[in-house]
Design a protein around this motif. Structure first.
Motif, PDB file in Angstrom:
ATOM      1  N   GLY A   1      10.128   6.669 -12.268  1.00 19.30           N
ATOM      2  CA  GLY A   1      10.980   7.186 -13.343  1.00 19.30           C
ATOM      3  C   GLY A   1      11.276   8.665 -13.229  1.00 19.30           C
ATOM      4  N   THR A   2      10.851   9.289 -12.152  1.00 15.71           N
ATOM      5  CA  THR A   2      11.130  10.712 -11.972  1.00 15.71           C
ATOM      6  C   THR A   2      12.024  10.887 -10.737  1.00 15.71           C
ATOM      7  OG1 THR A   2       9.236  11.145 -10.524  1.00 15.71           O
ATOM      8  CG2 THR A   2       8.835  11.296 -12.891  1.00 15.71           C
ATOM      9  N   PRO A   3      12.682  12.022 -10.642  1.00 19.61           N
ATOM     10  CA  PRO A   3      13.535  12.259  -9.469  1.00 19.61           C
ATOM     11  C   PRO A   3      12.737  12.347  -8.158  1.00 19.61           C
ATOM     12  CG  PRO A   3      13.975  13.907 -11.179  1.00 19.61           C
ATOM     13  CD  PRO A   3      12.845  13.069 -11.649  1.00 19.61           C
ATOM     14  N   ILE A   4      11.444  12.595  -8.244  1.00 23.02           N
ATOM     15  CA  ILE A   4      10.608  12.688  -7.041  1.00 23.02           C
ATOM     16  C   ILE A   4      10.579  11.345  -6.310  1.00 23.02           C
ATOM     17  CG2 ILE A   4       8.263  13.119  -6.221  1.00 23.02           C
ATOM     18  CD1 ILE A   4       7.926  15.053  -8.572  1.00 23.02           C
ATOM     19  N   LEU A   5      10.646  10.255  -7.077  1.00 19.18           N
ATOM     20  CA  LEU A   5      10.642   8.923  -6.481  1.00 19.18           C
ATOM     21  C   LEU A   5      11.768   8.787  -5.470  1.00 19.18           C
ATOM     22  CD1 LEU A   5       9.679   5.913  -6.463  1.00 19.18           C
ATOM     23  CD2 LEU A   5      11.442   5.519  -8.165  1.00 19.18           C
TER      24      LEU A   5
ATOM     25  N   LEU B   1       0.816  -1.212   0.000  1.00 14.25           N
ATOM     26  CA  LEU B   1       0.000   0.000   0.000  1.00 14.25           C
ATOM     27  C   LEU B   1       0.855   1.271   0.000  1.00 14.25           C
ATOM     28  CD1 LEU B   1      -2.852  -1.094   2.421  1.00 14.25           C
ATOM     29  CD2 LEU B   1      -2.985  -0.774  -0.066  1.00 14.25           C
ATOM     30  N   LEU B   2       2.008   1.239   0.630  1.00 14.44           N
ATOM     31  CA  LEU B   2       2.895   2.405   0.605  1.00 14.44           C
ATOM     32  C   LEU B   2       3.530   2.608  -0.762  1.00 14.44           C
ATOM     33  CD1 LEU B   2       4.680   2.165   4.084  1.00 14.44           C
ATOM     34  CD2 LEU B   2       3.066   3.918   3.332  1.00 14.44           C
ATOM     35  N   LEU B   3       3.703   1.521  -1.511  1.00 14.58           N
ATOM     36  CA  LEU B   3       4.300   1.637  -2.840  1.00 14.58           C
ATOM     37  C   LEU B   3       3.322   2.136  -3.899  1.00 14.58           C
ATOM     38  CD1 LEU B   3       6.675  -1.441  -3.156  1.00 14.58           C
ATOM     39  CD2 LEU B   3       7.254   0.941  -2.750  1.00 14.58           C
ATOM     40  N   LEU B   4       2.023   1.948  -3.693  1.00 12.75           N
ATOM     41  CA  LEU B   4       1.037   2.365  -4.697  1.00 12.75           C
ATOM     42  C   LEU B   4       1.158   3.838  -5.085  1.00 12.75           C
ATOM     43  CD1 LEU B   4      -2.171   0.362  -3.741  1.00 12.75           C
ATOM     44  CD2 LEU B   4      -0.703   0.067  -5.741  1.00 12.75           C
ATOM     45  N   PRO B   5       1.244   4.759  -4.137  1.00 12.47           N
ATOM     46  CA  PRO B   5       1.381   6.168  -4.545  1.00 12.47           C
ATOM     47  C   PRO B   5       2.703   6.449  -5.283  1.00 12.47           C
ATOM     48  CG  PRO B   5       0.741   6.024  -2.240  1.00 12.47           C
ATOM     49  CD  PRO B   5       1.057   4.647  -2.700  1.00 12.47           C
ATOM     50  N   LEU B   6       3.700   5.624  -5.045  1.00 13.70           N
ATOM     51  CA  LEU B   6       4.983   5.846  -5.708  1.00 13.70           C
ATOM     52  C   LEU B   6       4.942   5.449  -7.186  1.00 13.70           C
ATOM     53  CD1 LEU B   6       7.563   4.726  -3.003  1.00 13.70           C
ATOM     54  CD2 LEU B   6       6.799   7.034  -3.583  1.00 13.70           C
TER      55      LEU B   6
ATOM     56  N   PHE C   1      11.510   8.166   2.841  1.00 11.36           N
ATOM     57  CA  PHE C   1      10.481   8.375   3.852  1.00 11.36           C
ATOM     58  C   PHE C   1       9.522   7.177   3.924  1.00 11.36           C
ATOM     59  CE2 PHE C   1      11.847  12.662   2.719  1.00 11.36           C
ATOM     60  CZ  PHE C   1      12.169  13.135   3.971  1.00 11.36           C
ATOM     61  N   VAL C   2       9.171   6.632   2.765  1.00 10.69           N
ATOM     62  CA  VAL C   2       8.282   5.466   2.730  1.00 10.69           C
ATOM     63  C   VAL C   2       8.979   4.270   3.384  1.00 10.69           C
ATOM     64  CG1 VAL C   2       7.173   3.802   1.190  1.00 10.69           C
ATOM     65  CG2 VAL C   2       6.962   6.242   0.743  1.00 10.69           C
ATOM     66  N   LEU C   3      10.226   4.028   3.011  1.00  8.58           N
ATOM     67  CA  LEU C   3      10.958   2.903   3.598  1.00  8.58           C
ATOM     68  C   LEU C   3      11.245   3.130   5.083  1.00  8.58           C
ATOM     69  CD1 LEU C   3      13.393   2.079   0.655  1.00  8.58           C
ATOM     70  CD2 LEU C   3      11.316   0.844   1.359  1.00  8.58           C
ATOM     71  N   GLY C   4      11.501   4.376   5.460  1.00 10.37           N
ATOM     72  CA  GLY C   4      11.720   4.701   6.879  1.00 10.37           C
ATOM     73  C   GLY C   4      10.468   4.443   7.706  1.00 10.37           C
ATOM     74  N   ALA C   5       9.309   4.814   7.181  1.00 13.50           N
ATOM     75  CA  ALA C   5       8.048   4.560   7.883  1.00 13.50           C
ATOM     76  C   ALA C   5       7.811   3.060   8.031  1.00 13.50           C
ATOM     77  CB  ALA C   5       6.889   5.218   7.146  1.00 13.50           C
TER      78      ALA C   5
END
Length: 189
Positions: free
Chosen positions: A64-68, A54-59, A74-78
């Protein structure tokens, strides 16, 4: 209720009546108490996997962009923090309280991870079981009193579980003292 009465009633005891227990004789009744586990290990693995998914879905929208690369830590830290906190909860909950009853001797041992075992001994004839409805640190505070001390039993149990255990334990103590023979366990529902 997270408790288990351990009794061996298949054979007659080597001692009966109001006699003393012989060294090495098994207890007439033994109670094991432990904290309730609402999330078993298998469920924990599924929960972490579902959370990761579920945390990966918004990613996926920023793939393919620098925003990832800005969001990924932060996603992996959470996810790591959730994993670490649940593991700490498992370690903190590794508690076992064991009450062994003989006709003339009772031993309560509390074993917790990373701490020395706490031990309390008394004569069951003089032990009284108290349920403090009010005035304790929690509602329905369950204690055993004997040998000049009052000790808490089942601090991690719910209020209803402590209330149910009070009656069962009081009856069990009375039967052990009166008969000196192995007794059938209480309700461990």
């Amino acid at each position: 209720m997270p408790l288990e009465w351990v009794n061996d009633t298949k054979q007659a005891p080597a001692i009966t009546g109001a006699s003393l227990h012989a060294r090495g004789e098994p207890p007439l009744a033994m109670l094991h108490l432990w904290p309730h586990r609402s999330l078993p290990k298998r469920g924990f693995a599924g929960f972490i996997l579902a959370t990761f998914t579920l945390l990966l879905l918004p990613l996926l929208a920023v793939l393919g962009t620098p925003i990832l690369w800005g969001l990924a830590p932060f996603v992996l830290g959470a996810l790591w923090l959730m994993y670490a906190m649940i593991q700490k909860n498992y370690r903190d909950g590794e508690i076992l309280e064991e009450l062994e009853l003989w006709s003339d001797h009772a031993v309560l041992t509390r074993t917790a991870r990373g701490r020395a075992p706490l031990r309390w001994e008394a004569n069951p004839y003089w032990i009284s079981v108290h349920l403090h409805e009010k005035g304790g640190p929690v509602a329905s505070y369950l204690t055993l009193k004997g040998a000049g001390r009052e000790v808490e039993l089942g601090a991690f149990l719910s209020e209803d579980e402590r209330t149910a255990l009070h009656g069962v334990l009081r009856d069990m103590l009375a039967r052990v003292v009166a008969t000196g023979a192995p007794v059938a366990g209480g309700t461990g529902d």
